[in-house]
Design a protein around this motif. Structure first.
Motif, short mmCIF file in Angstrom:
data_model
loop_
_atom_site.label_atom_id
_atom_site.label_comp_id
_atom_site.label_asym_id
_atom_site.label_seq_id
_atom_site.Cartn_x
_atom_site.Cartn_y
_atom_site.Cartn_z
N GLY A 43 -1.87 41.25 18.00
CA GLY A 43 -1.36 41.84 16.78
C GLY A 43 -1.71 43.31 16.62
O GLY A 43 -1.08 44.02 15.86
N ASP A 44 -2.75 43.77 17.34
CA ASP A 44 -3.13 45.17 17.24
C ASP A 44 -2.01 46.08 17.74
O ASP A 44 -1.87 47.20 17.27
N LEU A 45 -1.22 45.61 18.70
CA LEU A 45 -0.17 46.44 19.26
C LEU A 45 1.02 46.59 18.31
O LEU A 45 1.57 47.66 18.18
N TYR A 46 1.41 45.52 17.66
CA TYR A 46 2.60 45.54 16.81
C TYR A 46 2.23 44.94 15.46
O TYR A 46 2.11 43.73 15.33
N THR A 47 2.03 45.81 14.48
CA THR A 47 1.56 45.32 13.20
C THR A 47 2.60 45.39 12.09
O THR A 47 2.35 44.92 11.01
N ALA A 48 3.75 45.98 12.33
CA ALA A 48 4.78 46.07 11.30
C ALA A 48 6.00 45.26 11.72
O ALA A 48 6.36 45.23 12.89
N ALA A 74 12.53 40.63 21.46
CA ALA A 74 11.55 41.53 20.85
C ALA A 74 11.06 42.57 21.86
O ALA A 74 10.95 43.77 21.53
N GLU A 75 10.77 42.13 23.07
CA GLU A 75 10.30 43.08 24.10
C GLU A 75 11.39 44.10 24.43
O GLU A 75 11.10 45.30 24.57
N LEU A 76 12.60 43.65 24.54
CA LEU A 76 13.71 44.56 24.84
C LEU A 76 13.86 45.60 23.74
O LEU A 76 13.97 46.80 24.02
N LEU A 77 13.83 45.16 22.48
CA LEU A 77 14.02 46.10 21.37
C LEU A 77 12.83 47.03 21.21
O LEU A 77 13.00 48.21 20.88
N ARG A 78 11.60 46.54 21.46
CA ARG A 78 10.43 47.44 21.41
C ARG A 78 10.56 48.54 22.45
O ARG A 78 10.29 49.72 22.16
N GLY A 79 10.97 48.18 23.66
CA GLY A 79 11.16 49.18 24.71
C GLY A 79 12.21 50.20 24.34
O GLY A 79 12.04 51.41 24.54
N LEU A 80 13.33 49.72 23.79
CA LEU A 80 14.40 50.61 23.37
C LEU A 80 13.92 51.58 22.29
O LEU A 80 14.17 52.79 22.35
N LEU A 81 13.19 51.06 21.32
CA LEU A 81 12.68 51.91 20.24
C LEU A 81 11.64 52.90 20.75
O LEU A 81 11.61 54.06 20.31
N GLU A 82 10.80 52.47 21.68
CA GLU A 82 9.80 53.39 22.26
C GLU A 82 10.49 54.52 23.02
O GLU A 82 10.05 55.68 22.94
N ARG A 83 11.56 54.22 23.75
CA ARG A 83 12.28 55.27 24.48
C ARG A 83 12.98 56.22 23.53
O ARG A 83 13.02 57.44 23.74
#
Length: 94
Positions: A43-48, A74-83
């Motif tokens: 949970g420390d990585l993704y808290t919102a 979720a992993e796909l969308l996190r990567g997309l948002l990080e990029r």
């Protein structure tokens, strides 16, 4: 007001106590708490949490893309948002 038993009930008015709590097993307690620590680390990585409304067709395309890449949605969308929104972006600086 007290509840009364139905006339044909075989229940008696005698109450049975639950008893004292058994002594704690330190090994069991440690094992239970270990799960809490694992959850906190993840949970420390993704808290919102974000909620986003998309069309069923877009949701299907996202799910197919995630499956094709062997990741969760979720992993796909996190990567997309990080990029799209890197932590240090020069155009966002004043």
């Amino acid at each position: 007001m007290t509840a009364q038993s139905p006339p044909n009930s075989k229940r008696t008015a005698k109450r049975i106590g639950i008893g004292a709590r058994p002594p704690a097993n330190p090994h069991a307690e440690a094992w239970i708490r270990q799960g809490d620590a694992d959850a906190l680390n993840k949970g420390d990585l993704y808290t919102a949490r974000l909620t986003l409304d998309v069309t069923p067709a877009l949701r299907a395309r996202i799910k197919i893309a995630a499956f094709g890449q062997g990741v969760t949605v979720a992993e796909l969308l996190r990567g997309l948002l990080e990029r799209e929104f890197p932590e240090t972006r020069t155009e966002n600086l004043p």
